[in-house]
Write a protein that holds these residues in place. Sequence first.
Motif, PDB file in Angstrom:
ATOM      1  N   LYS A 177       0.721  -1.058  -0.213  1.00  0.00           N
ATOM      2  CA  LYS A 177       0.001  -0.028   0.133  1.00  0.00           C
ATOM      3  C   LYS A 177       0.928   0.747   0.301  1.00  0.00           C
ATOM      4  O   LYS A 177       0.936   2.404  -0.808  1.00  0.00           O
ATOM      5  N   VAL A 178       1.670   1.129   0.816  1.00  0.00           N
ATOM      6  CA  VAL A 178       3.118   2.615   0.896  1.00  0.00           C
ATOM      7  C   VAL A 178       3.959   2.654  -0.524  1.00  0.00           C
ATOM      8  O   VAL A 178       3.945   3.652  -1.044  1.00  0.00           O
ATOM      9  N   TYR A 179       3.931   1.449  -1.228  1.00  0.00           N
ATOM     10  CA  TYR A 179       4.388   1.755  -2.650  1.00  0.00           C
ATOM     11  C   TYR A 179       3.340   2.245  -4.027  1.00  0.00           C
ATOM     12  O   TYR A 179       3.010   2.960  -4.315  1.00  0.00           O
ATOM     13  N   GLU A 180       1.986   1.550  -3.394  1.00  0.00           N
ATOM     14  CA  GLU A 180       0.888   2.277  -4.018  1.00  0.00           C
ATOM     15  C   GLU A 180       0.896   3.770  -3.801  1.00  0.00           C
ATOM     16  O   GLU A 180       0.799   4.468  -4.403  1.00  0.00           O
ATOM     17  N   TYR A 181       0.702   4.149  -2.384  1.00  0.00           N
ATOM     18  CA  TYR A 181       0.881   5.528  -2.694  1.00  0.00           C
ATOM     19  C   TYR A 181       1.893   6.565  -2.879  1.00  0.00           C
ATOM     20  O   TYR A 181       1.684   7.634  -3.573  1.00  0.00           O
ATOM     21  N   ARG A 182       3.172   5.723  -2.871  1.00  0.00           N
ATOM     22  CA  ARG A 182       4.685   6.877  -3.737  1.00  0.00           C
ATOM     23  C   ARG A 182       3.938   6.871  -4.976  1.00  0.00           C
ATOM     24  O   ARG A 182       4.371   7.816  -5.417  1.00  0.00           O
ATOM     25  N   LYS A 183       3.074   5.747  -5.858  1.00  0.00           N
ATOM     26  CA  LYS A 183       3.088   5.942  -6.906  1.00  0.00           C
ATOM     27  C   LYS A 183       2.346   6.816  -7.498  1.00  0.00           C
ATOM     28  O   LYS A 183       2.474   7.702  -8.127  1.00  0.00           O
ATOM     29  N   TYR A 184       1.210   7.230  -6.963  1.00  0.00           N
ATOM     30  CA  TYR A 184      -0.007   8.068  -6.834  1.00  0.00           C
ATOM     31  C   TYR A 184       0.508   9.374  -6.493  1.00  0.00           C
ATOM     32  O   TYR A 184       0.272  10.252  -7.333  1.00  0.00           O
ATOM     33  N   ILE A 185       2.106   9.278  -5.444  1.00  0.00           N
ATOM     34  CA  ILE A 185       1.892  10.548  -5.782  1.00  0.00           C
ATOM     35  C   ILE A 185       2.810  10.993  -6.562  1.00  0.00           C
ATOM     36  O   ILE A 185       3.040  12.406  -6.883  1.00  0.00           O
ATOM     37  N   THR A 186       3.861  10.438  -7.056  1.00  0.00           N
ATOM     38  CA  THR A 186       4.938  11.018  -7.870  1.00  0.00           C
ATOM     39  C   THR A 186       4.170  11.264  -9.189  1.00  0.00           C
ATOM     40  O   THR A 186       4.549  12.067  -9.569  1.00  0.00           O
ATOM     41  N   ALA A 187       2.684  10.643  -8.876  1.00  0.00           N
ATOM     42  CA  ALA A 187       3.000  10.533 -10.457  1.00  0.00           C
ATOM     43  C   ALA A 187       2.215  12.343 -10.687  1.00  0.00           C
ATOM     44  O   ALA A 187       1.760  12.760 -11.850  1.00  0.00           O
ATOM     45  N   ALA A 188       0.811  11.954  -9.506  1.00  0.00           N
ATOM     46  CA  ALA A 188       0.728  13.780  -8.517  1.00  0.00           C
ATOM     47  C   ALA A 188       1.225  14.552  -9.306  1.00  0.00           C
ATOM     48  O   ALA A 188       1.391  16.299 -10.093  1.00  0.00           O
ATOM     49  N   VAL A 189       2.495  14.850  -8.652  1.00  0.00           N
ATOM     50  CA  VAL A 189       3.059  16.073  -8.660  1.00  0.00           C
ATOM     51  C   VAL A 189       4.499  16.256  -9.805  1.00  0.00           C
ATOM     52  O   VAL A 189       4.276  17.363 -10.319  1.00  0.00           O
ATOM     53  N   LYS A 190       4.257  14.831 -10.752  1.00  0.00           N
ATOM     54  CA  LYS A 190       4.939  15.475 -11.940  1.00  0.00           C
ATOM     55  C   LYS A 190       4.276  16.210 -13.057  1.00  0.00           C
ATOM     56  O   LYS A 190       4.423  16.734 -13.367  1.00  0.00           O
ATOM     57  N   LYS A 191       2.780  15.380 -12.798  1.00  0.00           N
ATOM     58  CA  LYS A 191       2.164  16.075 -13.252  1.00  0.00           C
ATOM     59  C   LYS A 191       1.686  17.998 -13.075  1.00  0.00           C
ATOM     60  O   LYS A 191       1.870  18.458 -14.333  1.00  0.00           O
ATOM     61  N   LEU A 192       1.597  18.229 -12.134  1.00  0.00           N
ATOM     62  CA  LEU A 192       1.807  19.172 -11.238  1.00  0.00           C
ATOM     63  C   LEU A 192       2.597  20.112 -12.383  1.00  0.00           C
ATOM     64  O   LEU A 192       2.700  21.743 -12.420  1.00  0.00           O
ATOM     65  N   PHE A 193       3.857  19.297 -12.125  1.00  0.00           N
ATOM     66  CA  PHE A 193       4.923  20.880 -12.169  1.00  0.00           C
ATOM     67  C   PHE A 193       5.078  20.333 -13.773  1.00  0.00           C
ATOM     68  O   PHE A 193       6.689  20.501 -14.529  1.00  0.00           O
ATOM     69  N   GLU A 194       4.930  19.658 -15.024  1.00  0.00           N
ATOM     70  CA  GLU A 194       4.846  19.282 -16.238  1.00  0.00           C
ATOM     71  C   GLU A 194       4.277  20.713 -16.672  1.00  0.00           C
ATOM     72  O   GLU A 194       4.873  21.061 -17.591  1.00  0.00           O
ATOM     73  N   VAL A 195       3.452  22.162 -16.151  1.00  0.00           N
ATOM     74  CA  VAL A 195       3.018  23.089 -16.582  1.00  0.00           C
ATOM     75  C   VAL A 195       3.967  23.730 -15.675  1.00  0.00           C
ATOM     76  O   VAL A 195       4.313  24.085 -14.414  1.00  0.00           O
ATOM     77  N   GLU A 196       4.429  25.100 -15.918  1.00  0.00           N
ATOM     78  CA  GLU A 196       5.124  26.377 -15.523  1.00  0.00           C
ATOM     79  C   GLU A 196       4.483  26.738 -14.348  1.00  0.00           C
ATOM     80  O   GLU A 196       3.246  26.407 -14.317  1.00  0.00           O
ATOM     81  N   GLN A 197       4.596  27.053 -13.530  1.00  0.00           N
ATOM     82  CA  GLN A 197       4.903  26.643 -12.149  1.00  0.00           C
ATOM     83  C   GLN A 197       5.428  28.172 -11.740  1.00  0.00           C
ATOM     84  O   GLN A 197       6.720  28.290 -11.411  1.00  0.00           O
TER      85      GLN A 197
END
Length: 386
Positions: free
Chosen positions: A101-121
């Motif tokens: 479950k913790v590794y699933e959590y890591r995958k979920y958050i990493t993907a969300a951060v990646k998507k957020l910062f693919e656009v200039e912030q």
Amino acid sequence: MIATDSLLEFFLETRAHSETICTPLETEDYVVQPVVDVSPPKWHLGHTTWFFEEFILKPHIENYQIFDADFSFVFNSYYETVGKRVVRSDRGNMSRPSVKKVYEYRKYITAAVKKLFEVEQPQTLNDLLEIGIHHEKQHQELLLTDIKYILGNNPLLPAYSKRILDHPVENHQQDWISVEEGVYEVGHNSQGFCYDNELGKHKVYLNAYEISNKLVTNGEFIAFIDANGYERFDLWHAEGWDWVSLNKIKSPLYWHKIDNEWHYYTYAGLKKIDMNAPLAHIAYFEAFAYAQWKGLRLPTEFEWEIAQQYFPWGKRWEWTESAYLPYPNYQKADGALGEYNGKFMVNQKVLRGGSIATSEKHTRPTYRNFFHPNLRWQFTGLRLAK
């Protein structure tokens, strides 16, 4: 300042490295907590992930879907501003959430951060991401040292990995570096990343001093043991002597005397001690007592910072004689991130340098590490001054 593209790459590289550190572990290893200062590997993986969710995703993504509402309680460390949390000593009692479950959590958050910062912030958000990356790098070192403590206190003394050299030898000759009396500037220059406790570049007056270009070795410390250094109360602070007596300390952490020969636990298992390698896993109390026995002393953190350009460093966190205090005009950040450093500026000693467990791109001459003087599960050693 790091551009967004390279910052995102830095983030992804850091996230991957935490999981690489855990590759040699068995599932059972992820949950163990032998002492309060050591956290289970599973908790480190979850806590560093929660940091990004709590401080970046939740405040900056509209209608953000939290991965698990219980995880803030489980993976918050010491942030009173954020809310309640599991007592530190109970982190090893949690069989759930599972490692999976913790590794699933890591995958979920990493993907969300990646998507957020693919656009200039905005730069403020880039700065938050950079803090989160370096926060995870801090925990990578803790992961490695906590894993060593977990396995090094297992009766079987199992190996973790043969890829890490715990005790690299310094091959240069020992010499003394002389530094003249004068007024010097210390502190971070605000170029590149640093923590708030390094800010406030300021002047200090230093008396003339000399500092060793080499760390104290295992062989040199064995001479202290053989001279009954652990039995001589006159070498120790009163609190240090109480610590030695109460805990029956006779040698550095992970040392074992077998058939009249010294061995130590390493990442590769139990090995004979390399007399020429730099000493590790000692408390400030031990560093001070050794310096007293030699008729010398530990450098202050400012003496270390001014002289560090003249010797190699980074194999051991080096105890200094400096108390962990704020620099002039120190200001804590607003909100929860203000709890990162400032509230710990009491009853701790500063360490300088870095260690063989410190992650890449995470050392600098102004870095101020800090621990209570009795702790020694980090790769802590000493350099003498006079």
